[in-house]
Scaffold this active site. Sequence first.
Site, PDB file in Angstrom:
ATOM      1  N   ALA A  75       0.819  -1.213   0.000  1.00  0.00           N
ATOM      2  CA  ALA A  75       0.000   0.000   0.000  1.00  0.00           C
ATOM      3  C   ALA A  75       0.852   1.262   0.000  1.00  0.00           C
ATOM      4  O   ALA A  75       0.442   2.287  -0.553  1.00  0.00           O
ATOM      5  CB  ALA A  75      -0.939  -0.009   1.201  1.00  0.00           C
ATOM      6  N   THR A  76       2.033   1.227   0.618  1.00  0.00           N
ATOM      7  CA  THR A  76       2.889   2.416   0.619  1.00  0.00           C
ATOM      8  C   THR A  76       3.275   2.804  -0.803  1.00  0.00           C
ATOM      9  O   THR A  76       3.192   3.971  -1.187  1.00  0.00           O
ATOM     10  CB  THR A  76       4.140   2.188   1.485  1.00  0.00           C
ATOM     11  OG1 THR A  76       3.745   2.075   2.857  1.00  0.00           O
ATOM     12  CG2 THR A  76       5.121   3.346   1.347  1.00  0.00           C
ATOM     13  N   ASN A 157      -5.847   2.964  10.759  1.00  0.00           N
ATOM     14  CA  ASN A 157      -5.014   1.852  11.219  1.00  0.00           C
ATOM     15  C   ASN A 157      -4.703   1.889  12.706  1.00  0.00           C
ATOM     16  O   ASN A 157      -4.192   0.916  13.252  1.00  0.00           O
ATOM     17  CB  ASN A 157      -3.702   1.829  10.426  1.00  0.00           C
ATOM     18  CG  ASN A 157      -2.961   3.156  10.486  1.00  0.00           C
ATOM     19  OD1 ASN A 157      -3.559   4.204  10.243  1.00  0.00           O
ATOM     20  ND2 ASN A 157      -1.688   3.129  10.807  1.00  0.00           N
ATOM     21  N   GLN A 185      -6.622  -0.945   5.238  1.00  0.00           N
ATOM     22  CA  GLN A 185      -7.304  -1.615   6.344  1.00  0.00           C
ATOM     23  C   GLN A 185      -8.769  -1.934   6.035  1.00  0.00           C
ATOM     24  O   GLN A 185      -9.416  -2.676   6.781  1.00  0.00           O
ATOM     25  CB  GLN A 185      -7.258  -0.717   7.594  1.00  0.00           C
ATOM     26  CG  GLN A 185      -5.873  -0.356   8.078  1.00  0.00           C
ATOM     27  CD  GLN A 185      -5.196  -1.484   8.851  1.00  0.00           C
ATOM     28  OE1 GLN A 185      -5.828  -2.454   9.253  1.00  0.00           O
ATOM     29  NE2 GLN A 185      -3.900  -1.354   9.068  1.00  0.00           N
ATOM     30  N   SER A 205      -3.642  -3.436   0.279  1.00  0.00           N
ATOM     31  CA  SER A 205      -2.506  -4.194   0.812  1.00  0.00           C
ATOM     32  C   SER A 205      -2.928  -5.631   1.048  1.00  0.00           C
ATOM     33  O   SER A 205      -3.925  -5.885   1.729  1.00  0.00           O
ATOM     34  CB  SER A 205      -2.020  -3.567   2.120  1.00  0.00           C
ATOM     35  OG  SER A 205      -1.001  -4.356   2.708  1.00  0.00           O
ATOM     36  N   HIS A 207      -1.345  -8.120   2.813  1.00  0.00           N
ATOM     37  CA  HIS A 207      -1.121  -8.726   4.134  1.00  0.00           C
ATOM     38  C   HIS A 207      -2.042  -8.175   5.206  1.00  0.00           C
ATOM     39  O   HIS A 207      -2.056  -8.682   6.334  1.00  0.00           O
ATOM     40  CB  HIS A 207       0.345  -8.604   4.556  1.00  0.00           C
ATOM     41  CG  HIS A 207       0.766  -7.235   4.986  1.00  0.00           C
ATOM     42  ND1 HIS A 207       1.054  -6.929   6.301  1.00  0.00           N
ATOM     43  CD2 HIS A 207       0.978  -6.101   4.290  1.00  0.00           C
ATOM     44  CE1 HIS A 207       1.419  -5.663   6.392  1.00  0.00           C
ATOM     45  NE2 HIS A 207       1.377  -5.140   5.180  1.00  0.00           N
ATOM     46  N   THR A 245       9.241  -7.134 -12.810  1.00  0.00           N
ATOM     47  CA  THR A 245       8.632  -8.451 -12.975  1.00  0.00           C
ATOM     48  C   THR A 245       7.669  -8.722 -11.828  1.00  0.00           C
ATOM     49  O   THR A 245       8.043  -8.655 -10.652  1.00  0.00           O
ATOM     50  CB  THR A 245       9.721  -9.545 -12.992  1.00  0.00           C
ATOM     51  OG1 THR A 245      10.616  -9.293 -14.071  1.00  0.00           O
ATOM     52  CG2 THR A 245       9.104 -10.922 -13.151  1.00  0.00           C
ATOM     53  N   CYS A 335       4.298   1.205  11.220  1.00  0.00           N
ATOM     54  CA  CYS A 335       5.100   1.984  10.269  1.00  0.00           C
ATOM     55  C   CYS A 335       5.735   3.207  10.912  1.00  0.00           C
ATOM     56  O   CYS A 335       6.489   3.929  10.264  1.00  0.00           O
ATOM     57  CB  CYS A 335       4.229   2.403   9.089  1.00  0.00           C
ATOM     58  SG  CYS A 335       3.587   0.999   8.160  1.00  0.00           S
TER      59      CYS A 335
END
Length: 396
Positions: A75-76, A157, A185, A205, A207, A245, A335
């Site tokens: 996401a960043t 978050n 989120q 994101s 994860h 890739t 983060c």
Amino acid sequence: MKIDGVIYLDHQATCPLDSTVFAEMTPYFEGRFGNPHSSDHAVGWRASQAVQRAASEIARLIGADPDEIIFTSGATEANNLALLGLAREGLASKRRRVLLSSIEHKCVLEIGRALSAEYGFSIEHLPVDTQGALDLDALENSISDDVFLVSVMGANNEIGTIQDIERISRIAGASGAYFHCDAAQAPSAMDVSRIADHADLVSLSSHKMYGPSGIGALFARRDLQPLMQPTILGGGQQNGLRSGTLPAALCVGFGAAARIAASEEGYHRREQLADLRDSFLKQLQNLPCRIWVNGPLDTERKHPGNLSVGFEGVSAADLLSRLQPKIAASTGSACTSGIPEPSHVLRAIGLDDERASSSVRFSLGKYTTLDDVSEATELIKEAILDLIGSGLLEVG
């Protein structure tokens, strides 16, 4: 859920990999390992088809089309591509104001600083109320035809606040401003099936929704893509917007996680998680110190797994230290770990430094059990009694 004996209550930092997701990914680490950009042979074609299926699953989650999904490392990177990728278009349009909510993820706030320093945009931070909801009157008063872009996250978050994305979209769109939503989120917190109808750009994101780490995506409206500049240069993959890739196995895992999040299972998981969180809160209210909840009191507007709690007179750092290695929780966003200052989110909702430094974020997930939260409550109680016994906490 326990990890090597540790009760894991930090799901908003990262979620464990869903076993179904892992099973779908595994073949692409083994016999189906092909490069999805190798267009001259069947191995590459099969890998490319798998990536396209994953893009379709992610698009379906948010109500988009597959060609509007751009894979990123997370996401960043998606946030960077969204905001910096449109910077030149903003300069050309003469719209030089960018509006960000004051509780955005640190990366969005940092991108705002870059837009100001490197491109000359005027960055304005919109206030939120004491529960973290965006002040919509302030947005309406700030919006005008010189606003280029508005960026507001879907679900916070740290304190779990779910924003009124549809109304924010209407306000931004009425002036012709683009609307970006950091929705990292959101899939674990809310129905995102129409978010692509309301936002021009959406960051995701893997994860955060029980998929693999190292993969994310940006939804970019099809007609917007030709106006964007890449932030990573190379072979021109993904319509020239993000070179490199693609990791087929991670894309497949992300797609599987998105499919589960969009299913009935995902809906029921959110309901069950909210009930478990509320049970946890009731148990914490019997601790030998006063507590308060940061974020929305209306559970309809709160991430179902989020419980940001303040412990009166307690240093969150001292409490978490005493809970190691038995409970995994945090003082805020992973983060911003290592930054020795109170959370900007907690300050934005009106907490002073003392109350902000007394707050702990517990975030529950799909594998968290009632036994987990009951045991965690007892461990927290023991830690607080230890603080009282050590003279580090006075109970009035």
